[in-house]
Design an enzyme around this catalytic site. Structure first.
Site, PDB file in Angstrom:
ATOM      1  CE  LYS A 289      -3.006   2.942   2.573  1.00  0.00           C
ATOM      2  NZ  LYS A 289      -3.375   3.392   3.931  1.00  0.00           N
TER       3      LYS A 289
ATOM      4  N   GLY B 125      -7.696   9.718  10.100  1.00  0.00           N
ATOM      5  CA  GLY B 125      -7.963   9.819  11.534  1.00  0.00           C
ATOM      6  C   GLY B 125      -8.988  10.850  11.942  1.00  0.00           C
TER       7      GLY B 125
ATOM      8  CB  ALA C 159      -8.059   8.159   5.155  1.00  0.00           C
ATOM      9  N   GLY C 160     -10.740   8.440   7.015  1.00  0.00           N
ATOM     10  CA  GLY C 160     -11.851   9.339   7.286  1.00  0.00           C
ATOM     11  C   GLY C 160     -13.090   8.694   7.858  1.00  0.00           C
TER      12      GLY C 160
ATOM     13  CG  ASN D 210      -5.238   1.689  12.424  1.00  0.00           C
ATOM     14  OD1 ASN D 210      -4.045   1.949  12.422  1.00  0.00           O
ATOM     15  ND2 ASN D 210      -5.762   0.997  13.436  1.00  0.00           N
ATOM     16  CB  THR D 211      -8.142   6.327  13.430  1.00  0.00           C
ATOM     17  OG1 THR D 211      -6.817   6.494  12.947  1.00  0.00           O
ATOM     18  CG2 THR D 211      -8.351   7.211  14.643  1.00  0.00           C
TER      19      THR D 211
END
Length: 258
Positions: free
Chosen positions: A100, A161, A187-188, A209-210
């Site tokens: 990635k 995040g 993301a987001g 992830n976050t």
């Protein structure tokens, strides 16, 4: 789910998860299993997968025999560092070429540096890497990266995040409609409804992830995300009803005497 037509492996799960930000490796393992993830991303510059002997090794809890380890170039701010990181990952993972790619522009926004991303893509594709690329939500750039040979394009929904959800759904939809490779939102995402929306737009998957690791109860959130991905995909395949300004009776009355 096929990650790419150029790859031999088929995956059932459309949820890819990160391995950072958890309190310890045990929580990482439990959340990954609750998410049902089969592909997990690893920040090579931040996580130990064997390059630091004597330290806790992520592969002890997420073994490559059970999970596809997707090394990422998080923390790289130029093409040279990103390419170097991918080469290191290939050595550590016995020649695996799936990576990635993310090349960041600055530490405040963590937006992608598209110029450096394109530079790194050119080198990595030429060297035989299978590149899943993090990018912005620009449909033109997404198509360009596909044409360069990326096996998957991963537009952001919002800053990494941030948990803001999908800020430009029509951009994501345009990217999906024009693509011939898998499109995964990266993301987001903040909560399960964000993941469901991404899938309802027709995305092939979501990487997060976050949203999981930063939740009050990460393992429970991982389970919620798994269900949201499945529900969103089914809703996309089912085909939603058109949006209408006014009510529409469930039972038509044409032909009936009142």
């Amino acid at each position: 789910m096929m990650v790419s037509s150029s790859l031999a492996e088929a995956y059932r799960s459309r949820l890819l998860t990160g391995t950072g930000k958890f309190k310890d490796l045990e929580e990482t393992r439990l959340a990954t299993e609750a998410a049902g993830a089969e592909i997990v991303t690893v920040a090579i510059r931040r996580s130990n997968i064997g390059q630091n002997p004597g330290e806790p090794n992520l592969l002890d809890v997420l073994p490559p025999s059970r999970f596809t380890i997707l090394p990422n170039t998080a923390g790289c701010y130029n093409a040279e560092d990103a390419v170097r990181t991918c080469r290191l990952a290939r050595e550590l993972l016995d020649g695996r070429t799936l990576v990635k790619l993310e090349v960041l522009a600055d530490p405040k926004t963590l937006f992608p540096d598209i110029i450096e991303t394109i530079k790194a893509t050119e080198v990595l594709v030429r060297e035989g890497f299978d590149v899943m690329v993090y990018t912005n939500d620009d449909p033109i750039i997404a198509k360009k990266l596909e044409q360069m040979g990326c096996v998957a394009v991963m537009p952001l929904a919002a800053p990494i995040g941030s948990g803001l959800g999908i800020r430009n759904p029509y951009n994501i939809l345009t990217i999906v409609e024009n693509a011939k490779v898998p499109i995964l939102v990266d993301a987001g995402v903040g909560t399960a409804s964000d993941a469901a929306i991404a899938m309802e737009l027709g995305c092939d998957g979501v990487l997060m992830n976050t949203a999981i690791a930063g939740a009050k109860y990460p393992v429970l959130m991982a389970s919620a995300m798994r269900k949201a991905i499945e529900a969103g995909r089914e809703a996309f395949l089912a085909g939603r009803i058109p949006r209408k300004r006014f009510a529409s009776a469930s039972s038509p009355i044409d032909g009936h005497f009142l």
